[in-house]
Design a protein around this motif. Structure first.
Motif, PDB file in Angstrom:
ATOM      1  N   PRO A  34     -10.572  -6.094  -4.050  1.00  0.00           N
ATOM      2  CA  PRO A  34     -10.674  -4.628  -5.325  1.00  0.00           C
ATOM      3  C   PRO A  34      -9.446  -4.334  -4.868  1.00  0.00           C
ATOM      4  O   PRO A  34      -8.377  -3.580  -5.442  1.00  0.00           O
ATOM      5  N   GLN A  35      -8.840  -4.049  -2.957  1.00  0.00           N
ATOM      6  CA  GLN A  35      -8.217  -2.811  -1.864  1.00  0.00           C
ATOM      7  C   GLN A  35      -7.375  -3.335  -2.249  1.00  0.00           C
ATOM      8  O   GLN A  35      -6.045  -2.663  -2.231  1.00  0.00           O
ATOM      9  N   GLN A  36      -7.170  -4.668  -2.205  1.00  0.00           N
ATOM     10  CA  GLN A  36      -5.820  -5.410  -2.397  1.00  0.00           C
ATOM     11  C   GLN A  36      -5.326  -5.582  -3.422  1.00  0.00           C
ATOM     12  O   GLN A  36      -3.869  -5.037  -3.535  1.00  0.00           O
ATOM     13  N   CYS A  37      -5.970  -5.878  -4.812  1.00  0.00           N
ATOM     14  CA  CYS A  37      -5.324  -5.351  -5.879  1.00  0.00           C
ATOM     15  C   CYS A  37      -4.079  -3.710  -6.208  1.00  0.00           C
ATOM     16  O   CYS A  37      -3.596  -3.369  -6.617  1.00  0.00           O
ATOM     17  N   ASN A  38      -5.371  -2.478  -5.526  1.00  0.00           N
ATOM     18  CA  ASN A  38      -4.851  -1.513  -5.650  1.00  0.00           C
ATOM     19  C   ASN A  38      -3.531  -1.174  -5.081  1.00  0.00           C
ATOM     20  O   ASN A  38      -2.873  -0.559  -5.408  1.00  0.00           O
ATOM     21  N   ASP A  39      -4.147  -1.863  -3.688  1.00  0.00           N
ATOM     22  CA  ASP A  39      -2.446  -1.567  -2.610  1.00  0.00           C
ATOM     23  C   ASP A  39      -1.322  -2.266  -3.774  1.00  0.00           C
ATOM     24  O   ASP A  39      -0.175  -2.117  -2.843  1.00  0.00           O
ATOM     25  N   ALA A  40      -1.113  -3.921  -3.724  1.00  0.00           N
ATOM     26  CA  ALA A  40      -0.515  -4.866  -4.903  1.00  0.00           C
ATOM     27  C   ALA A  40       0.050  -3.646  -5.764  1.00  0.00           C
ATOM     28  O   ALA A  40       1.664  -3.230  -5.773  1.00  0.00           O
ATOM     29  N   GLN A  41      -0.493  -2.633  -5.944  1.00  0.00           N
ATOM     30  CA  GLN A  41      -0.247  -1.682  -7.361  1.00  0.00           C
ATOM     31  C   GLN A  41       0.914  -0.785  -6.460  1.00  0.00           C
ATOM     32  O   GLN A  41       2.085  -0.240  -7.142  1.00  0.00           O
ATOM     33  N   VAL A  42       0.284   0.104  -5.843  1.00  0.00           N
ATOM     34  CA  VAL A  42       0.763   0.764  -4.961  1.00  0.00           C
ATOM     35  C   VAL A  42       2.295   0.558  -4.097  1.00  0.00           C
ATOM     36  O   VAL A  42       3.748   0.692  -4.527  1.00  0.00           O
ATOM     37  N   ALA A  43       2.377  -0.903  -3.821  1.00  0.00           N
ATOM     38  CA  ALA A  43       3.344  -1.894  -3.656  1.00  0.00           C
ATOM     39  C   ALA A  43       4.507  -1.615  -4.796  1.00  0.00           C
ATOM     40  O   ALA A  43       5.700  -1.611  -4.319  1.00  0.00           O
ATOM     41  N   ALA A  44       4.280  -2.095  -6.047  1.00  0.00           N
ATOM     42  CA  ALA A  44       5.352  -2.281  -7.049  1.00  0.00           C
ATOM     43  C   ALA A  44       5.791  -0.553  -7.141  1.00  0.00           C
ATOM     44  O   ALA A  44       7.486  -1.012  -7.676  1.00  0.00           O
TER      45      ALA A  44
END
Length: 309
Positions: free
Chosen positions: A284-294
């Motif tokens: 889940p944190q990786q998914c949040n981080d992916a959104q932030v990176a985008a």
């Protein structure tokens, strides 16, 4: 769910009426709380950003404020960017990624670009972990003036006075296993159509605007996200969710024609992110981080390549 199976609401082959929508609604349970998970973080951010209430939903006595955060030092001479999350309430990383970006990174863009962030466009759906709103309507097929989804028309009204400044809109979504097990079967049942099974891609991908594609912009976002999580490959037909893969991790839709959120600003740079939270290769944190990176990659690219129209 095989094509021969039926969704447990309505009569196969017949579109839903009010009774079926009420039956569907009765099946939806509140599984989490907007006022506990999201609202306190918005209120905390209001110390640094202007908190804007752009509407209120009243669904059978349950009231939800529609809230956005915008740059306090909004400058009409600067370009502007819109970030939206939670259009589909069950797509958690869109909501959490938007909030994480605001908390950790938005300050670095102050004085360079105006930010308008609506972290949870569909709070009723967020609480029910559902795609639709109270009326069994998908907000993300109804972003058009006078449309039936209040979540959509309220956001359109919020953005309308700012469209001339908008150079970027990034709309944060997920593609989940429940798309295939619940939400696509529900859609077929609601519309009186047979359910056609599909494939859920394992990984992150983007949706560009087929009417105004920006391939270099999309690849800049993909390159940033690829440092955080894996990118979805094409299937054996060269497609992702039934659409041709036009570049690494990118498909295209006609955003405005389909009534999609990412089409409401007319910005030069638009994209819809699609994170895959059910992958064994992502947390889940990786998914949040992916959104932030985008978000960050999209803002950086827009600042380098665009001026407001």
């Amino acid at each position: 769910m095989p094509a021969s199976a039926f969704y447990p609401v309505g009569t196969p082959g017949q579109p839903w009426g009010p009774a079926e929508r009420a039956q569907w609604r009765a099946r939806q349970q509140r599984l989490r709380r907007f006022d506990e998970d999201v609202l306190p973080r918005i209120e905390a951010l209001a110390e640094r950003f202007e908190r804007v209430q752009y509407g209120v939903l009243d669904y059978a006595g349950e009231r939800y404020p529609l809230l956005a955060l915008r740059s306090r030092d909004w400058n009409p001479s600067l370009p502007a960017a819109l970030v939206t999350g939670g259009v589909h309430g069950y797509e958690t990383s869109g909501v959490m990624g938007a909030l994480q970006f605001l908390e950790q990174h938005a300050g670095s863009y102050a004085g360079r670009i105006n930010l308008l962030v609506a972290p949870c466009v569909n709070p009723w759906g967020y609480e029910r972990i559902n795609r639709w709103n109270f009326d069994a309507i998908d907000p993300n097929r109804n972003f058009r003036a006078g449309g039936p989804a209040l979540e959509s028309t309220a956001l359109i009204a919020l953005v309308a006075p700012l469209k001339a400044q908008m150079v970027l809109h990034i709309d944060l979504h997920e593609t989940t296993d429940s798309d295939e097990s619940e939400f696509r079967p529900a859609l077929a049942a609601r519309d009186g159509q047979p359910f056609q099974p599909g494939l859920i891609p394992d990984g992150f991908y983007l949706v560009d605007d087929s009417d105004h594609p920006q391939p270099a912009f999309q690849q800049a976002v993909i390159a940033a996200v690829e440092r955080v999580t894996h990118i979805a490959p094409a299937d054996d037909k060269g497609e992702i969710i039934g659409s041709a893969v036009v570049a690494h991790g990118v498909i295209e839709y006609p955003l405005v024609a389909l009534g999609l959120c990412a089409g409401i600003t007319g910005a030069r740079f638009t994209t819809t992110t699609e994170v895959y939270p059910d992958s064994p290769r992502a947390t889940p944190q990786q998914c949040n981080d992916a959104q932030v990176a985008a978000i960050r990659a999209a803002l950086d690219y827009a600042l380098q390549h665009a001026q407001p129209s």
